[in-house]
Write an enzyme that holds these catalytic residues in place. Sequence first.
Site, short mmCIF file in Angstrom:
data_model
loop_
_atom_site.label_atom_id
_atom_site.label_comp_id
_atom_site.label_asym_id
_atom_site.label_seq_id
_atom_site.Cartn_x
_atom_site.Cartn_y
_atom_site.Cartn_z
CD GLU A 1 6.09 5.81 5.73
OE1 GLU A 1 7.33 5.03 5.42
OE2 GLU A 1 5.79 6.75 5.74
N GLY A 2 4.96 -0.15 7.84
CA GLY A 2 5.31 -1.47 8.06
C GLY A 2 6.07 -1.77 9.08
#
Length: 860
Positions: free
Chosen positions: A501-502
């Site tokens: 997620e990043g």
Amino acid sequence: MSSIFWFVVLTAAPIALAYRRVDLKVSTIALGVVLLAYTIVAAEGIVWPLFLWLLFAALAALNLVELRREHVSARLLEIVRDMLPQMSKTEQDALEAGNVWWDGELFGGMPDWNALLTLPPPKLTEEEQAFLDGPTEHLCRILDDWQITHELCDLPDEVWEYIRRDGFFSMNIPKDYGGMGFSPLGVSMVLTKIASRNSTAASTIGVPNSLGPAELLLHYGTDEQKQRWLPGLASGEEIPCFALTSPRVGSDATAITDTGVVCKGRFEGRETIGIRLNWENRYITLAPVATVLGLAFKLYDPDGLIGDREEYGITAALIPTKLPGIEIGRRHFPINIPFQNGPTSGKDVFVPVDYIIGGVTMAGQGWRMLVQQLSVGRSVVLPSNARGGALAAVYATGAYARIRRQFGLPIGKFHGVGEALARMAGYAYTMSAASRVTCTALNAGERPSVPSAILKYHNTEMARDVGNDAMDIHGGKAIMLGPGNYLARNYQSVPISITVEGANILTRNLIIFGQGAIRCHPYVRAEMDAARDSDPERGLAEFDRAIFGHAGHVLSNAARSFVLAATHSRFSGVPAAGATRRYFQHINRYSASFALAADAAMLTLGGALKRRELLSARLGDVLSHIYMASMVLKHYQDQGEPSADLPLVEWACRTQLYRAQEQLHGLLRNFPNRWVAAVLRVLIFPRGRTFSSPSDELGQQIVELMINPTETRERLADCAYTAVEPANPLGLLQEALEMAESVKSLERKMLDAWRAGEIVSEDVPGQIDEAERKGVLTADEAAAVRAFDDKVMELTGVDDFADSELGRTQAGATCAPAEKPVEAARKPARGTGKRTSRAAGKKPQRKKAAPRKPRATSAD
């Protein structure tokens, strides 16, 4: 004397007006009165008064709006238009994701604490609390970490069935569709408890309740799509995944190579307009067992079948995995944490065009949909899972540091160990504060995209530090894998949350400040919009308002930063008293300094700041640290301000604010314009760097709270799975900790007798027996000490195995796959990797540790 007085007045007056953010008109009048008084009462000569009146005339002229627009704002607007970097559609979508909350107050340099403190304390609904106390506790009870991570490399069938049947996959789905309808706070608390028990289960449950098909359907799906998919997702009959990670692009999701081409084709026996999809993705959680695949791809319509555009951009669709051409089923093995994760690909997969989430009207809106939902989901799942693992580590390590002895003392009494344990507890408190307060804001309807990035980055990074410290304190106990090791798998899992997620490097260097600089700043976005306005007259009017508001903002923050730093924030008004008042005041100070530094960086570097990643990262760090300190203060208030927890509050705030100071210092050291850096240093650090990190004494106070059975220790771990039962190490360690307290006086008797020569045995069991024989301890007392010693030896023991239990066989490796919970297409992908199983399928025999032979123990 008169000259000194008027110098002070003439200097202090504009600073005071700027500090209080008095508007331009009132400030002009006030300064005019002061200047007139000076001219009449004390002015000597003509040069100096004339100079001051000329400055005043320039200030007064700025109140003439039409004149100001024509001769000042119009010229500045031309400069800004030339400097303004080009912004892609995807960048605009990212900036528009979510909203601005407390982060905007901190970015403004003059936070309104009521915006935070009036947020109600976190509170679960009765249904959420019942689910946490009932099904979640039961799930934790039936999870066996060794079985999952070593024997099966998967969750057992009964766990899969329980998760699906009891609604763990549908916590975020409304009741109207058969889901649980939980709030973000409710989801967070459930995940935290599960993560404190087993990271595989937490990852498995987290994904469907985060960015995935259910969330996208709820916000963007058509009514038909919601009715088609949500009930199945809620019941667990459908298992979702979402594919967004192409092999060649990684974190650069906007550069995905997966494609969909609008064309005519046959689907289920009839001709229809559809999309021919081709994709290849990896790292997709639940992909091996998924029945429905959320897919992001670039959509093309060369024949104009759905509109007048040939390229639509990123689009999201839901694809049943049973369709021809789809390959799923093979698995990755994520760093010994065997949640279902693997590759998926599709070749010439044809689906109707109405499989686009939201229908044809949402073609090309996929990226906007994803970043909008990420602004919420990123605040919940990964920060909560990281928090759960950290709470478990702190709870276990505090007890272990009390019952494990070296050199006749509990290891927690050694200051080096204590330093690490205090750091663990302080981080865990900070993580809990940030997660609870931010999720409560989500409950209240906020969608703060920048705080979600802050939580994702800092909670997972603090979890990494907590894991490292826990491993260091446990030593050999933590590195020997086996059924008795309660730390290693969580320790191994930390890089997963760091990466997804990043990736954290990306989040720190590009997202937190890169997004916050425009999203949270009170004027920058308005200036950019005005500069791009197609109506010149309207654009100039909006730009004039924004640019002069911005100018006042900069002057105010310069004044506030200097005054607050020079006075060590002592006179800053805050809505708090007592021990925490000073931390509120220091946050005010660093908020102003951060806002000033951010404006200076954007003004002098412009679009180049985007490429100066380390400067952007440091600015993001300052914002993050004052945000996290704010969350700590709010969390302390929400818990009723228990005085026993003050050492944790002070340690957390001091750590965050000290790091904010040091990152500002690092920013100024590396600021490319040295003249600007010099001015900023005077305004930000007029007295030098005066804020200090937590003291050793404060750390030792925290240690005592963690190695003793205190209310603070229980409050800190209130959402961890700590039930006292044979299969739960946390509960057993707590039981041993309480026993340590109960036998403390008895150990003192034995120590005194040993020092007096009444007891001569060198090993502990012998000392207990001798103490009983010689009347130092009664039979019951000896039994209590003996039971405690047996428990300590059991808990501090490590597992060992026969060589055949660890070796490879022709059949494969140590992990034998369990039956999967759903029927899904599992066509073999490219590659010939083999899985091996543990020899003969035997369970390792845990060998009882040999008796230790220490000297007589000392009392605490």
